[in-house]
Motif scaffolding. Structure first.
Motif, short mmCIF file in Angstrom:
data_model
loop_
_atom_site.label_atom_id
_atom_site.label_comp_id
_atom_site.label_asym_id
_atom_site.label_seq_id
_atom_site.Cartn_x
_atom_site.Cartn_y
_atom_site.Cartn_z
N GLU A 55 -41.08 10.93 -2.04
CA GLU A 55 -40.01 10.04 -1.59
C GLU A 55 -39.69 10.26 -0.12
N ASP A 56 -39.19 9.20 0.53
CA ASP A 56 -38.52 9.32 1.81
C ASP A 56 -37.06 9.64 1.52
N ILE A 57 -36.57 10.74 2.03
CA ILE A 57 -35.21 11.19 1.75
C ILE A 57 -34.43 11.25 3.05
N TYR A 87 -46.87 13.41 1.32
CA TYR A 87 -45.49 13.44 0.90
C TYR A 87 -44.61 12.58 1.82
N GLY A 88 -43.34 12.44 1.44
CA GLY A 88 -42.45 11.52 2.13
C GLY A 88 -41.84 12.09 3.39
N ARG A 89 -40.95 11.30 3.98
CA ARG A 89 -40.29 11.65 5.24
C ARG A 89 -38.91 12.21 4.94
N LEU A 90 -38.57 13.31 5.60
CA LEU A 90 -37.25 13.91 5.47
C LEU A 90 -36.47 13.63 6.75
N THR A 91 -35.31 12.98 6.60
CA THR A 91 -34.48 12.64 7.75
C THR A 91 -33.09 13.22 7.54
N ILE A 92 -32.59 13.91 8.57
CA ILE A 92 -31.22 14.45 8.53
C ILE A 92 -30.52 13.96 9.79
N ARG A 93 -29.46 13.17 9.61
CA ARG A 93 -28.75 12.58 10.74
C ARG A 93 -27.26 12.87 10.64
N GLY A 94 -26.65 13.08 11.79
CA GLY A 94 -25.21 13.31 11.83
C GLY A 94 -24.47 12.18 12.50
N GLY A 95 -23.12 12.31 12.50
CA GLY A 95 -22.27 11.38 13.22
C GLY A 95 -21.80 10.18 12.45
N TYR A 96 -21.90 10.19 11.13
CA TYR A 96 -21.53 9.00 10.35
C TYR A 96 -20.03 8.95 10.06
N GLY A 97 -19.54 7.73 9.91
CA GLY A 97 -18.16 7.50 9.53
C GLY A 97 -18.01 7.45 8.02
N PRO A 98 -16.81 7.11 7.54
CA PRO A 98 -16.57 7.05 6.10
C PRO A 98 -17.56 6.13 5.40
N ASN A 127 -46.40 18.29 3.90
CA ASN A 127 -46.92 17.14 4.65
C ASN A 127 -45.82 16.13 4.93
N ASN A 128 -44.58 16.58 4.92
CA ASN A 128 -43.46 15.67 5.10
C ASN A 128 -43.22 15.41 6.58
N ALA A 129 -43.14 14.15 6.98
CA ALA A 129 -42.65 13.85 8.30
C ALA A 129 -41.18 14.26 8.38
N LEU A 130 -40.74 14.69 9.55
CA LEU A 130 -39.38 15.22 9.71
C LEU A 130 -38.68 14.53 10.86
N VAL A 131 -37.42 14.12 10.63
CA VAL A 131 -36.55 13.60 11.69
C VAL A 131 -35.23 14.34 11.60
N ALA A 152 -56.74 17.33 6.83
CA ALA A 152 -56.28 15.99 6.48
C ALA A 152 -54.87 15.70 6.98
N GLN A 153 -54.15 16.73 7.48
CA GLN A 153 -52.76 16.52 7.83
C GLN A 153 -52.61 15.95 9.23
N ASP A 154 -51.57 15.15 9.40
CA ASP A 154 -51.30 14.53 10.70
C ASP A 154 -49.90 13.96 10.63
#
Length: 797
Positions: A55-57, A87-98, A127-131, A152-154
C-alpha cells in the motif's frame, strides 16, 4: 499560507487515476491516509503499519507539538518481507489543520519533541519510496535504514523542509535509494556524537546499482556531513556513487564535508573544510569559505556572504519557498542554505505599454538590461484588462543576467493543477511579420542566465525561446498553444530550444506554479546544448482543460538530462524522441506518456546508456509504447504499459524480435543488442494464495538479470505484452559452469511474488534487463492457472 504538496506524490496519485481512465482497468497501489491528531495516535499508527505492505501509506500530522516519551519506530520492511518486492510509498507530512483537510507551511507547525531524552525516530524500509515533508523536531535523531540492496531496486527517498534541532539524521544500508534532502536545516546534537549531523553509510559490491545522494538549499550546523560508500571488498570502491551538494551552508568548527567512495559534484556551497577519498571532485563551482554570519535561527545576516550567492539550478528543481515558507528566489540568485533573506540586489525595469518600441516597451527594457551590468529584472504593469498583447517586431536578444517576470502583470493567474495546467498569463507576446523568435539568450559569459516566467507566446516561426549560452536558466509558468482568456495563441515552430553552449536549464519545477504548458508546436521542448537540463512537472500537448497537440513534444539530443513528473500527450508524430550518440545518460521517470498518434517514445541514432524508468506510464499511444530503433544499452525497466496499438517495447523495426544469441559486446547502433526476453512456462498462485509463482527460462550471456513481472487483463495482438501492472521484480543469475557456443547460458527460474492475488483470467508477461542495462521486449503472455493448485507441482500421484 496554503502549502503546495510535493508534486511527485500528487502526480503519482493522479497518474494512477489517469491510467484507470485510459485503460479502463488499470490498478495502482492501494492507498491509505491517516489523520494524526495526537501523540498516542502517532505511536499507534507507527505500530499498526503492516510491514512489507504494497500500500501507499500517508500519515498527515496536525499542527502542534508531539512529546515523545520513547523511541518512535516503524519497521516498514516487515518480518520476512521479500527484499525484491515492489512495495508502496510511505509519506509523512506535517502542518495540517483540523481534520487534515488543509496544510500550512509555517515553520515549526508540527514539531516532535524528544527533550525528555534524546529520542529516535527510526524507519526501516525495504523497497518503499519515502517522502518526509514539513516536520520540525528537537532532541530527536532520525534514522533511516534498509535491509539489503538488490539490483532490481530503484526507489527515491525525499526529505523536504525538515528542521531538526539537536539532532542527527542518518541513513544506513540505503544504497538502493536515490536520496534527496532539500530546503532543510539540521543542527547537530549537543554532544555531537562522532561530530555527525547528517550521516550515510552503505556497502556495495562491484557492479552494484549507482548510489546517489543529493543535499540542496540546506543548512548544516555544529556537525559534519559524512557519507561513506563502502565496498565489500576494500579494494573495489563503487565508481558509480555520486554526491551532489548544491546551494548549502555548512557551519562547523571541525571538518564539515567528508565523502568516502563517491564522486562529488559541489556547486555554490559554503564550507571551509572538505575531505574526499576514493572519489573525485567532479564539479567544484563557486564554493566559498568565508564565515557564513548566521543568526541563531540559521537565517543569514543581511551582510552575510551567502546572501544572493546560491544557484538557481539544483537537483530536483529550485523550490518556490524556503524553509520558512518565504519566496526562495529574491535578488540576483537565491541565498545559500535553508533560508532566503529579503535582500534584493537586482535592478528593476518596468514595461508599461504594449507598444513594440519606445519608452516603457519590452524592447526598450531588454535594451536597457543589455546595457547595464548586473542582473536586471523586467516587470510588467500595463494598463487595461487581460490579456495584454505585445507585438514583437524583431527577436529580443539578451546578453546579460535578466529576469523577465510575467507574473508581475496584474491579472496574471498561475497554474494550480498538480497534473495539467489551468494558468492564465496576462501578457501575450505575438510575432510580427517575419519574426521567428521572441527571446534569444546569447551572452559571452558562461555563468549568465535568464529567468522567464508566466508569459504566453503566439505565432513564432522559429524558436519562441532560444537559449544559446549560459547556465542556470529558469523557464517556468509559460504557455504555448491553446488560448488565454478567450484569445487563441497561434502555433509556433519550436517552443523552447536549448542549443549551442547552453546547459543546466530548469524547465518547469516541483511547484504547480512552475508548470509550463507547451502545445501547438512542431517541436515542443528541444534539449540540445551542453546537457544537464531538467524538465520537471510540465504539461505537453494536453492541459486537462484544453488540448494543443505538438508534432513532437520533447526532443533530446544531449546528455545527462532529467525528465520527471511530466504529462506528455497527444503528439501527432511522437511524444518523446531521444536521438543521436550525444543523447546518453538521460533519466526519464514518473512521466505520463500517452495518446500520441505515433510511438510514446522513440530512441534512435545510437542513443545509449539512458534510463527510462521507473514508473513512467506509456498508455494509449497509436504506435509502440517505446520504439527502440537503434541505441544500446538503454534500461527500460520498471515502467507500465497499456492500450498501445503497437508493442509495449519494440526493439528494431520487425515487430516481435525472436530470441537468438545475445552478443557479449555490442555497439551503440543495435537496439539493446536485441536482448532476449524470458520464456514463461508457468504462472500460478501458490497453495493458499499466499504468493504467486512464475516459472520460465532465460537464455543470454552470463550475469545477474532483472526480471520485471507484469499482469494484464488481456494480451497484445502480437501475443506478447503489454505491462498493465508491475507486480514486482526479481533477479535471475545466469551462471552456467560451462557456457556453450555463442557465450549463451540458458537457465530455468522459479520466482515467488509474496502477497499478490492475481485472477485466473489474467495474463502474465515479463521483461529481462541485463547487468549492463539492455532491456528486452515483452515475453509472450502466460495465462494464470488457478486449477489444481495444490498438485500443480507434479506430486499428485
Amino acid at each position: 499560507m496554503a502549502l503546495v504538496h510535493s508534486r511527485s506524490m500528487r502526480r503519482w496519485v493522479t497518474h494512477a487515476l489517469m491510467l484507470v481512465a485510459l485503460a479502463g482497468s488499470a490498478r495502482a497501489h492501494a492507498a491509505t491516509e491517516l489523520c494524526i491528531e495526537s501523540t498516542s495516535a502517532l505511536y499507534q499508527a507507527f505500530a499498526n503499519i503492516d510491514g512489507g505492505s504494497t500500500e501507499d501509506i500517508t500519515l498527515k500530522l496536525r499542527s502542534g507539538t508531539y512529546t515523545l516519551g520513547s523511541d518512535l519506530l516503524l519497521d516498514y520492511r516487515g518480518n520476512g518481507g521479500d527484499p525484491q518486492a515492489n512495495y508502496g510509498r510511505l509519506t509523512i507530512r506535517g502542518g495540517y489543520g483540523p481534520g487534515c483537510t488543509s496544510q500550512s507551511a509555517a515553520l515549526g507547525a508540527t514539531t516532535l519533541d524528544g527533550s525528555g531524552g534524546q529520542r529516535v525516530v527510526g524507519i526501516e524500509m525495504i523497497n518503499n519510496a519515502l517522502v518526509l515533508d514539513h516536520i520540525s523536531s528537537t532532541h530527536v535523531d532520525w534514522e533511516f535504514g534498509n535491509w539489503i540492496c538488490y539490483q532490481a531496486q530503484d526507489r527515491p527517498a525525499t526529505i523536504t523542509a525538515l528542521r531538526a534541532l539537536d539532532s542527527r539524521v542518518s541513513f544506513d544500508f540505503m544504497g538502493c535509494y536515490d536520496i534527496l534532502i532539500q530546503n532543510s536545516m539540521v543542527t547537530a546534537r549537543a554532544d555531537s556524537v562522532g561530530d555527525v549531523a547528517i550521516g550515510y553509510a552503505s556497502y556495495f559490491s562491484t557492479g552494484s546499482n549507482p548510489a546517489y545522494f543529493a543535499l540542496t538549499n540546506s543548512t548544516v550546523r555544529g556537525g559534519s556531513l559524512r557519507l561513506a560508500f563502502l565496498p565489500f571488498d576494500e579494494d573495489q570502491h563503487p565508481a558509480s556513487a555520486a554526491v551532489e551538494l548544491f546551494g548549502n551552508v555548512f557551519e562547523n568548527d571541525g571538518t564539515e564535508v567528508l565523502v568516502d567512495g563517491g564522486d562529488l559534484y559541489s556547486s555554490h556551497n559554503r564550507y571551509d573544510s572538505l575531505s574526499l577519498t576514493h572519489g573525485v571532485l567532479a564539479t567544484n563551482l563557486d564554493n566559498i569559505s568565508a564565515a557564513p554570519l548566521l543568526q541563531s535561527s540559521g537565517v543569514p545576516q543581511n551582510n552575510s556572504p551567502v546572501v544572493n550567492a546560491g544557484t538557481r539550478f539544483v537537483p530536483g528543481g529550485l523550490p518556490v519557498l524556503d524553509l520558512a515558507a518565504q519566496p526562495r528566489l529574491v535578488g540576483s540568485d537565491p541565498d545559500m542554505g535553508a533560508f532566503e533573506t529579503p535582500v534584493d540586489d537586482s535592478l528593476y525595469l518596468d514595461v508599461t505599454t504594449t507598444a513594440a518600441t519606445g519608452a516603457g516597451s519590452l524592447a526598450q527594457a531588454v535594451a536597457s538590461a543589455n546595457g547595464t551590468n548586473g542582473r536586471q529584472v523586467i516587470r510588467f504593469d500595463i494598463p487595461g484588462s487581460c490579456p495584454r498583447t505585445i507585438s514583437v517586431n524583431q527577436a529580443l536578444t539578451l546578453t546579460d543576467d535578466t529576469d523577465i517576470l510575467g507574473e508581475t502583470q496584474p491579472g496574471s493567474q498561475p497554474n494550480t493543477f498538480g497534473l495539467g495546467y489551468n494558468g492564465e498569463p496576462c501578457v501575450i507576446l505575438k510575432a510580427g511579420a517575419g519574426v521567428d523568435s521572441a527571446f534569444v539568450f546569447d551572452s559571452n559569459e558562461s555563468a549568465d542566465n535568464l529567468k522567464l516566467s508566466q508569459l504566453a507566446f503566439s505565432g513564432f516561426t522559429g524558436n519562441a525561446v532560444h537559449l544559446r549560452s549560459g547556465r542556470g536558466h529558469l523557464v517556468t509558468g509559460n504557455q504555448f498553444g491553446g488560448s488565454v482568456a478567450g484569445t487563441a495563441l497561434l502555433d509556433v515552430a519550436t517552443a523552447i530550444r536549448i542549443g549551442d553552449s547552453a546547459g543546466d536549464v530548469q524547465i518547469g519545477g516541483p511547484d504547480p506554479a512552475q508548470t509550463n504548458f507547451v502545445g501547438g508546436a512542431s517541436l515542443g521542448i528541444v534539449l540540445g546544448g551542453n546537457g544537464d537540463n531538467s524538465v520537471i512537472g510540465n504539461a505537453l500537448g494536453d492541459a486537462g482543460l484544453q488540448n494543443a497537440p505538438n508534432a513532437a513534444a520533447l526532443v533530446v539530443y544531449s546528455d545527462h538530462n532529467q525528465v520527471q513528473d511530466n504529462w506528455i500527450s497527444r503528439s501527432s508524430a511522437i511524444n518523446i524522441l531521444v536521438t543521436g550518440e550525444d543523447a546518453h545518460h538521460n533519466t526519464f521517470r514518473d512521466n505520463l506518456v500517452i495518446r500520441s498518434d505515433g510511438a510514446g517514445m522513440l530512441i534512435d541514432g545510437g542513443a545509449h546508456h539512458n534510463r527510462v524508468g521507473p514508473e513512467n506510464s506509456f498508455a494509449s499511444n497509436g504506435g509502440d509504447g517505446i520504439y527502440l530503433h537503434s541505441g544500446s544499452p538503454n534500461d527500460l525497466s520498471g515502467n507500465q504499459y497499456s492500450g498501445n496499438d503497437g508493442l509495449a517495447i519494440d526493439l528494431g523495426d520487425n515487430g516481435v524480435t525472436p530470441n537468438d544469441p545475445d552478443p557479449v559486446l555490442d555497439g551503440f547502433v543495435t537496439p539493446n543488442r536485441n536482448q532476449n526476453y524470458p520464456v514463461l512456462t508457468r504462472a500460478q498462485p501458490s497453495p493458499g494464495f499466499a504468493f504467486f509463482v512464475l516459472e520460465g527460462t532465460l537464455s543470454s550471456t552470463l550475469g545477474t538479470y532483472r526480471i520485471d513481472i507484469y499482469r494484464n487483463h488481456g494480451c497484445n495482438a502480437s501475443g506478447h505484452g503489454e505491462g498493465l501492472t508491475l507486480l514486482g521484480s526479481r533477479s535471475v543469475d545466469l551462471d552456467c559452469a560451462i557456457v556453450p557456443q555463442n557465450d549463451q547460458c540458458t537457465k530455468a527460474f522459479s520466482l515467488l511474488v509474496p502477497g499478490i492475488v492475481v485472477p485466473g483470467d489474467d495474463q502474465i508477461t515479463a521483461t529481462a534487463t541485463s547487468p549492463s542495462g539492455h532491456t528486452s521486449e515483452f515475453s509472450a503472455c502466460r495465462a494464470v492457472t488457478t486449477s489444481d493448485v495444490i498438485f500443480a507441482d507434479g506430486f499428485d500421484g
